[in-house]
Structures are given as C-alpha cells and as structure tokens.
Design a protein around this motif. Structure first.
Motif, PDB file in Angstrom:
ATOM      1  N   ARG A   8      26.132  62.759  79.393  1.00 21.85           N
ATOM      2  CA  ARG A   8      26.867  63.828  78.346  1.00 21.85           C
ATOM      3  C   ARG A   8      27.837  64.701  79.413  1.00 21.85           C
ATOM      4  NH1 ARG A   8      24.621  69.211  77.907  1.00 21.85           N
ATOM      5  NH2 ARG A   8      22.963  68.679  78.973  1.00 21.85           N
ATOM      6  N   LYS A   9      29.175  64.583  78.895  1.00 22.47           N
ATOM      7  CA  LYS A   9      30.189  65.228  79.945  1.00 22.47           C
ATOM      8  C   LYS A   9      30.377  66.591  79.191  1.00 22.47           C
ATOM      9  CE  LYS A   9      32.126  60.604  80.771  1.00 22.47           C
ATOM     10  NZ  LYS A   9      33.593  59.974  80.561  1.00 22.47           N
ATOM     11  N   ASP A  10      30.354  66.833  78.023  1.00 23.21           N
ATOM     12  CA  ASP A  10      30.848  68.302  77.541  1.00 23.21           C
ATOM     13  C   ASP A  10      29.718  69.159  77.786  1.00 23.21           C
ATOM     14  OD1 ASP A  10      33.074  67.427  76.798  1.00 23.21           O
ATOM     15  OD2 ASP A  10      32.423  66.905  74.785  1.00 23.21           O
ATOM     16  N   GLN A  11      29.828  70.403  78.225  1.00 27.72           N
ATOM     17  CA  GLN A  11      28.432  71.307  78.395  1.00 27.72           C
ATOM     18  C   GLN A  11      29.002  72.616  77.710  1.00 27.72           C
ATOM     19  OE1 GLN A  11      27.072  71.530  82.556  1.00 27.72           O
ATOM     20  NE2 GLN A  11      28.339  69.836  83.042  1.00 27.72           N
ATOM     21  N   SER A  16      26.457  71.876  73.005  1.00 25.79           N
ATOM     22  CA  SER A  16      25.211  71.759  72.678  1.00 25.79           C
ATOM     23  C   SER A  16      25.022  71.797  71.217  1.00 25.79           C
ATOM     24  CB  SER A  16      24.383  72.464  73.335  1.00 25.79           C
ATOM     25  OG  SER A  16      24.418  72.400  74.693  1.00 25.79           O
ATOM     26  N   LEU A  19      26.411  68.441  69.431  1.00 24.69           N
ATOM     27  CA  LEU A  19      25.305  67.217  69.824  1.00 24.69           C
ATOM     28  C   LEU A  19      24.222  67.463  68.990  1.00 24.69           C
ATOM     29  CD1 LEU A  19      24.531  67.115  73.558  1.00 24.69           C
ATOM     30  CD2 LEU A  19      25.240  65.311  72.095  1.00 24.69           C
ATOM     31  N   GLN A  24      21.428  64.644  67.994  1.00 19.07           N
ATOM     32  CA  GLN A  24      21.185  64.446  69.279  1.00 19.07           C
ATOM     33  C   GLN A  24      20.506  65.776  69.799  1.00 19.07           C
ATOM     34  OE1 GLN A  24      24.709  62.605  70.782  1.00 19.07           O
ATOM     35  NE2 GLN A  24      23.689  60.751  70.929  1.00 19.07           N
ATOM     36  N   PRO A  26      20.497  67.749  73.714  1.00 24.27           N
ATOM     37  CA  PRO A  26      20.971  67.742  75.229  1.00 24.27           C
ATOM     38  C   PRO A  26      19.807  67.873  76.126  1.00 24.27           C
ATOM     39  CG  PRO A  26      21.219  69.861  74.064  1.00 24.27           C
ATOM     40  CD  PRO A  26      20.662  68.929  73.110  1.00 24.27           C
ATOM     41  N   ASN A  38      23.411  65.419  83.316  1.00 23.09           N
ATOM     42  CA  ASN A  38      23.176  66.024  81.821  1.00 23.09           C
ATOM     43  C   ASN A  38      23.356  64.855  80.952  1.00 23.09           C
ATOM     44  OD1 ASN A  38      23.713  68.600  82.340  1.00 23.09           O
ATOM     45  ND2 ASN A  38      25.704  68.435  83.111  1.00 23.09           N
ATOM     46  N   ILE A  39      22.366  64.490  80.022  1.00 25.45           N
ATOM     47  CA  ILE A  39      22.237  63.385  78.933  1.00 25.45           C
ATOM     48  C   ILE A  39      21.995  63.866  77.792  1.00 25.45           C
ATOM     49  CG2 ILE A  39      21.153  62.059  80.870  1.00 25.45           C
ATOM     50  CD1 ILE A  39      18.233  62.824  79.652  1.00 25.45           C
ATOM     51  N   ALA A  40      22.061  63.115  76.823  1.00 18.92           N
ATOM     52  CA  ALA A  40      21.611  63.506  75.366  1.00 18.92           C
ATOM     53  C   ALA A  40      20.801  62.243  74.854  1.00 18.92           C
ATOM     54  CB  ALA A  40      23.098  63.180  74.461  1.00 18.92           C
ATOM     55  N   HIS A  87      16.245  71.336  73.809  1.00 20.49           N
ATOM     56  CA  HIS A  87      16.496  70.809  75.097  1.00 20.49           C
ATOM     57  C   HIS A  87      15.705  70.249  75.843  1.00 20.49           C
ATOM     58  CE1 HIS A  87      18.210  71.026  79.317  1.00 20.49           C
ATOM     59  NE2 HIS A  87      19.246  71.016  78.829  1.00 20.49           N
TER      60      HIS A  87
END
Length: 202
Positions: A8-11, A16, A19, A24, A26, A38-40, A87
């Motif tokens: 996951r690139k966007d934070q 979130s 996502l 999905q 985060p 960081n993952i999804a 999360h």
C-alpha cells in the motif's frame, strides 16, 4: 494459516477511507531487520479470519507479491458499531528469537469433574489466555486445562498446568486459572433442609 496482502503506497486518512470503500483494510507489517511495510488486505477474508481462534494464536504465512514471510497478529481495530475492521498490525517472526505472546486456554473434562458430577457445582474460568514466551517452532495453538479432578471449593492454578515443551509462562505469580463453587441458591436450599431436619429431631 495463509494471509494474502498487497503493498500500500498511499497513506493518510483519505487513502484509508478509499481503501475501505473498495472493500479492503489497511495494515502494517513491522519487526525483524526489514523496514515496516504498509499493506492492504481483503476486508471480508480478514473479517472472517479474525473470528477464528487460530488466527490470533498461530504463526501466519503472510504472502505479499508472491513472497511469503511468517508473522503474528499483534493488533487490530474495529468500528464501534459497524462490522468493519479499520486497521490490522502484523509482526514479523524470527525463527531464532523467542516470542512473547498470549495463548488461549482450552478447558476440558468439566462434565466429569466431582464439582459438576457430584455437587452440581459451577466451574468459573478465571483466565481465558496465558502470557508465554517460546521460540516460534514451539508456539502452541492453545494450552489445555484438565478439570477432571476439580471439586467444589478447589481451584486450578498456573502451577497445576502442564505447559508444552519450550513454553514458559511470563508471570512469576501462581495465577488462578479456574475455580469450582456450589450455586448460592443450592447452598441456601441445603442449609434450610438441614435446619428443617434439626427442628424435626427436637
């Protein structure tokens, strides 16, 4: 158990939210020598996995872009009233490093204990899990608590448990794990019957 995740690139809060709207959840993977990642994850698969005891107490195979690493579930947040996982946190597992984690307790043989069989007693589970340390290869899915010999007025303590090889309880206290008592109503009824018998004997 195997868990599939995606980088996951966007934070940030907006990312979130997008996502979650896309079904999905985060998450993050941390620990070990590698940098935090960081993952999804697919929300529905994660939601159902969280209902399984083994997901909380086992070493998981986390697959990210074809690469599998071993992790432990460390934390997760759920929505206050929606069936929504907000999360999830995973910690990488090093085969040579001891883990500090909680293992669920499984209570067996309550129905054949003297407390239940002879006295219709109630067995209370004081603890539901135990804090332990062990190497990853020795991590048990659960620790069994045998209630077969428990009678009313007695308790089972940590010292009474047979821990698996290589597993050590973190606490130094001899914790109470389970107790057996007679229901209050039954105690008073028995007392009244005994008192009635004494009256008739006079």
């Amino acid at each position: 158990m195997k868990v599939i995740a995606f980088p996951r690139k966007d934070q940030g809060t907006g990312a979130s939210r997008r996502l979650r709207n896309a079904g999905q959840t985060p998450g993050i993977v941390y620990g070990g020598t590698a940098a935090p990642l960081n993952i999804a994850l697919d929300h529905n698969a994660l939601y159902h996995a969280l209902k399984k005891e083994t997901f909380h107490a086992s070493i998981l195979d986390l697959e990210i872009e074809g690469k599998v690493e071993q992790v432990l579930l460390r934390d997760f947040q759920v929505h206050a009233y929606k069936q929504l996982v907000l999360h999830v946190d995973f910690q990488r597992v090093d085969a040579s490093q001891k883990l500090h984690t909680k293992v669920p307790l499984h209570f067996v043989n309550a129905e054949i204990s003297p407390a239940v069989k002879l006295h219709a007693g109630i067995i209370s589970h004081v603890a539901a899990e135990l804090d332990v340390t062990c190497l990853p290869k020795n991590l048990p899915e659960f620790i069994e608590v045998d209630l077969a010999k428990l009678d009313v007025g007695q308790s089972i303590h940590l010292a009474d448990l047979k821990l698996p090889n290589g597993v050590t309880a973190v606490t130094q206290e001899n914790l109470t794990i389970a107790t057996a008592t007679v229901p209050a109503g039954q105690v008073s009824a028995e007392g009244e019957a005994a008192a009635g018998g004494a009256e008739e004997a006079k």
